[in-house]
Design a protein around this motif. Structure first.
Motif, PDB file in Angstrom:
ATOM      1  N   UNK A  70      36.664  31.120  37.949  1.00  0.00           N
ATOM      2  CA  UNK A  70      36.075  32.434  38.200  1.00  0.00           C
ATOM      3  C   UNK A  70      36.710  33.431  37.257  1.00  0.00           C
ATOM      4  N   UNK A  71      35.891  34.312  36.678  1.00  0.00           N
ATOM      5  CA  UNK A  71      36.420  35.370  35.824  1.00  0.00           C
ATOM      6  C   UNK A  71      36.357  36.697  36.576  1.00  0.00           C
ATOM      7  N   UNK A  72      37.363  37.537  36.365  1.00  0.00           N
ATOM      8  CA  UNK A  72      37.432  38.848  36.992  1.00  0.00           C
ATOM      9  C   UNK A  72      37.607  39.891  35.900  1.00  0.00           C
ATOM     10  N   UNK A  73      36.694  40.861  35.855  1.00  0.00           N
ATOM     11  CA  UNK A  73      36.735  41.896  34.827  1.00  0.00           C
ATOM     12  C   UNK A  73      36.736  43.277  35.469  1.00  0.00           C
ATOM     13  N   UNK A  74      37.435  44.205  34.827  1.00  0.00           N
ATOM     14  CA  UNK A  74      37.491  45.586  35.308  1.00  0.00           C
ATOM     15  C   UNK A  74      37.314  46.533  34.131  1.00  0.00           C
ATOM     16  N   UNK A  75      36.690  47.683  34.393  1.00  0.00           N
ATOM     17  CA  UNK A  75      36.563  48.759  33.412  1.00  0.00           C
ATOM     18  C   UNK A  75      35.856  48.244  32.152  1.00  0.00           C
ATOM     19  N   UNK A  76      36.385  48.563  30.965  1.00  0.00           N
ATOM     20  CA  UNK A  76      35.715  48.108  29.741  1.00  0.00           C
ATOM     21  C   UNK A  76      35.838  46.605  29.541  1.00  0.00           C
ATOM     22  N   UNK A  77      36.723  45.976  30.313  1.00  0.00           N
ATOM     23  CA  UNK A  77      36.784  44.525  30.270  1.00  0.00           C
ATOM     24  C   UNK A  77      35.484  43.892  30.724  1.00  0.00           C
ATOM     25  N   UNK A  78      34.684  44.620  31.518  1.00  0.00           N
ATOM     26  CA  UNK A  78      33.378  44.124  31.944  1.00  0.00           C
ATOM     27  C   UNK A  78      32.463  43.955  30.739  1.00  0.00           C
ATOM     28  N   UNK A  79      32.481  44.909  29.833  1.00  0.00           N
ATOM     29  CA  UNK A  79      31.628  44.836  28.642  1.00  0.00           C
ATOM     30  C   UNK A  79      32.034  43.655  27.773  1.00  0.00           C
ATOM     31  N   UNK A  80      33.327  43.593  27.434  1.00  0.00           N
ATOM     32  CA  UNK A  80      33.805  42.490  26.590  1.00  0.00           C
ATOM     33  C   UNK A  80      33.624  41.145  27.282  1.00  0.00           C
ATOM     34  N   UNK A  81      33.920  41.109  28.581  1.00  0.00           N
ATOM     35  CA  UNK A  81      33.817  39.855  29.316  1.00  0.00           C
ATOM     36  C   UNK A  81      32.398  39.330  29.420  1.00  0.00           C
ATOM     37  N   UNK A  82      31.440  40.218  29.713  1.00  0.00           N
ATOM     38  CA  UNK A  82      30.062  39.763  29.845  1.00  0.00           C
ATOM     39  C   UNK A  82      29.451  39.405  28.488  1.00  0.00           C
ATOM     40  N   UNK A  83      29.889  40.060  27.428  1.00  0.00           N
ATOM     41  CA  UNK A  83      29.446  39.649  26.086  1.00  0.00           C
ATOM     42  C   UNK A  83      29.887  38.216  25.828  1.00  0.00           C
ATOM     43  N   UNK A  84      31.127  37.906  26.187  1.00  0.00           N
ATOM     44  CA  UNK A  84      31.653  36.565  25.987  1.00  0.00           C
ATOM     45  C   UNK A  84      30.899  35.548  26.845  1.00  0.00           C
ATOM     46  N   UNK A  85      30.709  35.861  28.134  1.00  0.00           N
ATOM     47  CA  UNK A  85      30.041  34.930  29.044  1.00  0.00           C
ATOM     48  C   UNK A  85      28.622  34.636  28.577  1.00  0.00           C
ATOM     49  N   UNK A  86      27.865  35.680  28.241  1.00  0.00           N
ATOM     50  CA  UNK A  86      26.474  35.479  27.827  1.00  0.00           C
ATOM     51  C   UNK A  86      26.361  34.723  26.504  1.00  0.00           C
ATOM     52  N   UNK A  87      27.249  35.024  25.574  1.00  0.00           N
ATOM     53  CA  UNK A  87      27.219  34.283  24.305  1.00  0.00           C
ATOM     54  C   UNK A  87      27.608  32.827  24.534  1.00  0.00           C
ATOM     55  N   UNK A  88      28.576  32.600  25.424  1.00  0.00           N
ATOM     56  CA  UNK A  88      28.989  31.230  25.718  1.00  0.00           C
ATOM     57  C   UNK A  88      27.832  30.419  26.298  1.00  0.00           C
ATOM     58  N   UNK A  89      27.051  31.043  27.181  1.00  0.00           N
ATOM     59  CA  UNK A  89      25.897  30.365  27.783  1.00  0.00           C
ATOM     60  C   UNK A  89      24.841  30.060  26.717  1.00  0.00           C
ATOM     61  N   UNK A  90      24.494  31.066  25.936  1.00  0.00           N
ATOM     62  CA  UNK A  90      23.418  30.901  24.958  1.00  0.00           C
ATOM     63  C   UNK A  90      23.792  29.919  23.853  1.00  0.00           C
ATOM     64  N   UNK A  91      25.061  29.887  23.483  1.00  0.00           N
ATOM     65  CA  UNK A  91      25.482  28.994  22.405  1.00  0.00           C
ATOM     66  C   UNK A  91      25.946  27.634  22.918  1.00  0.00           C
ATOM     67  N   UNK A  92      25.842  27.437  24.263  1.00  0.00           N
ATOM     68  CA  UNK A  92      26.237  26.182  24.906  1.00  0.00           C
ATOM     69  C   UNK A  92      27.700  25.839  24.664  1.00  0.00           C
ATOM     70  N   UNK A  93      28.474  26.843  24.267  1.00  0.00           N
ATOM     71  CA  UNK A  93      29.888  26.597  23.982  1.00  0.00           C
ATOM     72  C   UNK A  93      30.653  26.249  25.248  1.00  0.00           C
TER      73      UNK A  93
END
Length: 260
Positions: free
Chosen positions: A19-42
């Motif tokens: 499970x990932x936990x993000x707060x404040x601007x970490x939400x932006x960076x974290x969700x960018x990472x999660x979505x790219x990871x899904x789309x790139x199958x990484x």
């Protein structure tokens, strides 16, 4: 077939990963990472099962097929827009001044603009959060330099909108449910209205394990102000649903944390 549409029902042998936990601007960076990871199958074999977002919530994925009128949300008020612009502009300008002119100029800019924002009552946070900042005893230099994400936010909006392309909720909320916890003691809320309406509807209709929890008596740093509520809700979220963690796994996590 689009891998973003794979749900838990399509993966009966899927085991909990993390499970990932993000707060404040970490939400932006974290969700960018999660979505790219899904789309790139990484991260296809080791993607996060669940996401916990604290006090900041992004909008729905652009491929989400629900028409905007179905969200049944009120538009942002003029005051909300002013507050967002005032504090973000203050933080971005102070950071740029400190980085490209001098530290003292950045500090002066920050306190001058802070005085103006407070005089106009456009500060987003109340005293309950100012007390948390005071306990951290950060220098103004440190505080201003931590405002760098606001500069890059404005830069992306003006010159490189593609940089924010993955800053959204995941497309498949069944496969990757979200717990959103936010404090109510603030001048404005830091969630996208559409994102909040989407998660509330997911919870109400039982479409996924998504949940929304508002914490009274707490502000932006609700995990400092009401830690017992945040811990209880996160534990409940981790155990929920057909792929939730069992007590043994949760207790093992507790044992590992106690050794740190």
């Amino acid at each position: 077939e689009n891998d973003n549409n794979i749900s838990n029902e399509d993966c009966p042998n899927k085991k909990p990963q993390f499970t990932v936990i993000f707060h404040d601007f970490g939400v932006v960076a974290g969700m960018k990472f999660v979505n790219r990871a899904i789309e790139e199958k990484y991260f296809f074999e080791h993607e996060p099962d669940r996401i916990v977002l604290l006090d900041v919530l992004l909008g729905p994925h652009p491929k989400f097929d629900r028409p905007k009128e179905q969200y049944n949300i009120a538009p942002y008020t003029n005051r909300e827009n002013l507050v967002y612009l005032a504090y973000r502009g203050r933080n971005a300008y102070s950071f740029v001044t400190m980085r490209y002119i001098s530290e003292i100029a950045g500090v002066i800019a920050y306190w001058f603009l802070t005085g103006l924002v407070r005089m106009l009552r456009l500060e987003p946070l109340f005293d309950i959060d100012e007390e948390v900042l005071a306990r951290r005893k950060m220098s103004t230099n440190h505080l201003v330099y931590m405002a760098y994400p606001y500069y890059y936010l404005f830069y992306a909006l003006m010159y490189d909108k593609q940089a924010l392309a993955h800053a959204t909720l995941p497309l498949d909320l069944v496969r990757m449910p979200i717990l959103y916890i936010y404090g109510t003691e603030k001048n404005v809320m830091f969630h996208d209205h559409r994102g909040l309406a989407l998660l509330e509807r997911e919870e109400m209709q039982g479409r996924s394990d998504c949940r929304v929890v508002k914490v009274d008596g707490a502000g932006h740093w609700m995990y400092c102000q009401r830690p017992e509520v945040c811990e209880r809700e996160i534990r409940k979220f981790l155990r929920s649903g057909k792929h939730g963690l069992d007590d043994e796994v949760v207790h093992e996590g507790d044992r590992m944390l106690s050794k740190l």
